[in-house]
Scaffold this motif. Structure first.
Motif, PDB file in Angstrom:
ATOM      1  N   GLY A 121      -7.822 -12.300   2.976  1.00  9.65           N
ATOM      2  CA  GLY A 121      -7.123 -11.716   4.110  1.00  9.65           C
ATOM      3  C   GLY A 121      -7.914 -10.563   4.704  1.00  9.65           C
ATOM      4  O   GLY A 121      -8.997 -10.204   4.242  1.00  9.65           O
ATOM      5  N   THR A 122      -7.357  -9.988   5.743  1.00 12.15           N
ATOM      6  CA  THR A 122      -7.985  -8.849   6.402  1.00 12.15           C
ATOM      7  C   THR A 122      -7.082  -7.637   6.240  1.00 12.15           C
ATOM      8  O   THR A 122      -5.962  -7.618   6.746  1.00 12.15           O
ATOM      9  N   HIS A 123      -7.561  -6.656   5.504  1.00 11.69           N
ATOM     10  CA  HIS A 123      -6.764  -5.459   5.245  1.00 11.69           C
ATOM     11  C   HIS A 123      -7.565  -4.227   5.636  1.00 11.69           C
ATOM     12  O   HIS A 123      -8.758  -4.144   5.331  1.00 11.69           O
ATOM     13  N   VAL A 124      -6.938  -3.309   6.293  1.00 11.55           N
ATOM     14  CA  VAL A 124      -7.594  -2.061   6.637  1.00 11.55           C
ATOM     15  C   VAL A 124      -6.812  -0.922   5.988  1.00 11.55           C
ATOM     16  O   VAL A 124      -5.601  -1.029   5.777  1.00 11.55           O
ATOM     17  N   PRO A 125      -7.489   0.170   5.647  1.00 13.80           N
ATOM     18  CA  PRO A 125      -6.805   1.284   4.975  1.00 13.80           C
ATOM     19  C   PRO A 125      -5.562   1.771   5.713  1.00 13.80           C
ATOM     20  O   PRO A 125      -4.553   2.097   5.082  1.00 13.80           O
ATOM     21  N   ALA A 126      -5.608   1.804   7.038  1.00 16.51           N
ATOM     22  CA  ALA A 126      -4.453   2.298   7.797  1.00 16.51           C
ATOM     23  C   ALA A 126      -3.227   1.417   7.581  1.00 16.51           C
ATOM     24  O   ALA A 126      -2.089   1.915   7.532  1.00 16.51           O
ATOM     25  N   THR A 127      -3.429   0.121   7.431  1.00 13.14           N
ATOM     26  CA  THR A 127      -2.308  -0.786   7.181  1.00 13.14           C
ATOM     27  C   THR A 127      -1.708  -0.537   5.814  1.00 13.14           C
ATOM     28  O   THR A 127      -0.476  -0.566   5.635  1.00 13.14           O
ATOM     29  N   LEU A 128      -2.555  -0.307   4.820  1.00 18.37           N
ATOM     30  CA  LEU A 128      -2.061  -0.013   3.474  1.00 18.37           C
ATOM     31  C   LEU A 128      -1.241   1.273   3.474  1.00 18.37           C
ATOM     32  O   LEU A 128      -0.165   1.348   2.869  1.00 18.37           O
ATOM     33  N   ARG A 129      -1.742   2.277   4.182  1.00 19.95           N
ATOM     34  CA  ARG A 129      -1.020   3.554   4.258  1.00 19.95           C
ATOM     35  C   ARG A 129       0.335   3.369   4.946  1.00 19.95           C
ATOM     36  O   ARG A 129       1.357   3.895   4.492  1.00 19.95           O
ATOM     37  N   ALA A 130       0.359   2.617   6.016  1.00 15.73           N
ATOM     38  CA  ALA A 130       1.616   2.393   6.746  1.00 15.73           C
ATOM     39  C   ALA A 130       2.613   1.624   5.888  1.00 15.73           C
ATOM     40  O   ALA A 130       3.819   1.888   5.941  1.00 15.73           O
TER      41      ALA A 130
END
Length: 309
Positions: free
Chosen positions: A218-227
């Protein structure tokens, strides 16, 4: 209505911290045994069965024995030992994760371990949301103040003075007692590779989980994890997901003498790597604060009463 509380093992580090948080609070009454009867089996049995809620601050075997001494269906238990953290019939005392109503209605609650609290707080919501696969090989690096070792370690460090080690790793046999609950309550296929250490400060804790986002499906970015973490803990009086921070200020003592839990997501500029970090007090949300949080819910009191926030 007054809820009566008995702390079995109240002379230990965690027990004393819990007592401080319960002292002089309306609606709560502490049952205590005189010093000469503290280890008397008949006196303990009587107190265990007289209390509405018992908090066990004991070694594992002694905690199991204490539970066996309760012979009525009314007395409810919070166990701060490792003995029941993955046991059937016990509710894990992490209200943000297990559900506040489940904790409030439980008769048997297992208090989370300190390291486990940081790891599970970071990982479990992201596993539930599908960002971390159940079978992903996770590692966890963590440091704690020496009070996590109880009175004996506190005495060793404080008597050593300047000769005390600045940093010591341990659990090199890869069998730390917190690993089973870390795996179970995150729903992981494999136990995390856990690397704990003790540093020369009384209290405080940093728990870190590094993620190779670029290698994950998948595609995960740090900002998504934080949100995702922020949404999961929305409304919690204890857990905060920090947006704006100076990484240089993230010291192990950040939340010493508090019952808070701060979560961070640090990411590389290209978004291929992330470091999930939890800051807490090993004696606060990592021990006594967590027990009092669960006790409040079980007693029908506001969740944050008596906590150091």
């Amino acid at each position: 209505m007054t809820t009566t509380i008995f702390i079995d093992g109240g002379a230990g580090t965690t027990g004393l911290e819990i007592r401080e948080r319960l002292a002089d609070r309306p609606g709560l009454a502490l049952l205590t045994l005189p010093e000469e009867r503290r280890k008397d089996a008949s006196a303990r049995r009587e107190a265990l069965n007289d209390a509405d809620i018992v908090v066990l601050c004991l070694p594992d075997d002694a905690a199991r024995e204490a539970v066996s001494l309760i012979d009525n269906p009314r007395t409810r238990v919070i166990d701060a030992s490792t003995a029941h953290r993955t046991a059937p019939g016990w509710v894990y005392g992490f209200p943000e994760l297990s559900g506040r109503q489940r904790v409030a209605e439980a008769t048997r609650v297992s208090n989370p371990g300190c390291y486990s609290t940081g790891f599970i707080a970071l990982v479990a919501p992201l596993v539930r949301a599908g960002f971390i696969p159940h079978d992903w090989p996770l590692t966890c690096n963590a440091v704690s103040g020496y009070s996590g070792g109880g009175k004996a370690m506190i005495a060793d460090y404080e008597s050593a003075g300047a000769a005390a080690p600045a940093w010591s790793t341990y659990a090199l046999g890869l069998g730390h007692k917190h690993v089973p609950e870390m795996r179970a309550h995150c729903g992981l296929t494999y136990p995390p590779l856990f690397v704990p250490a003790v540093v020369d400060t009384l209290r405080g804790m940093i728990v870190e989980v590094p993620l190779m986002l670029g290698a994950m499906p998948g595609t995960h970015v740090p900002a998504t994890l934080r949100a995702t973490l922020k949404d999961f803990y929305a409304g919690s009086p204890v857990v905060r997901v920090i947006d704006a921070y100076d990484p240089a200020t993230l010291a192990v003592e950040r939340l010493a003498n508090t019952d808070r839990l701060d979560l961070f997501v640090f990411g590389s500029a290209d978004g291929q790597q992330a470091r999930l970090v939890a800051a807490l007090d090993n004696l606060g949300k990592g021990a006594a604060g967590a027990a009092v949080q669960s006790l409040n819910l079980m007693a029908g009191l506001p969740e944050a009463d008596g906590l150091r926030l």
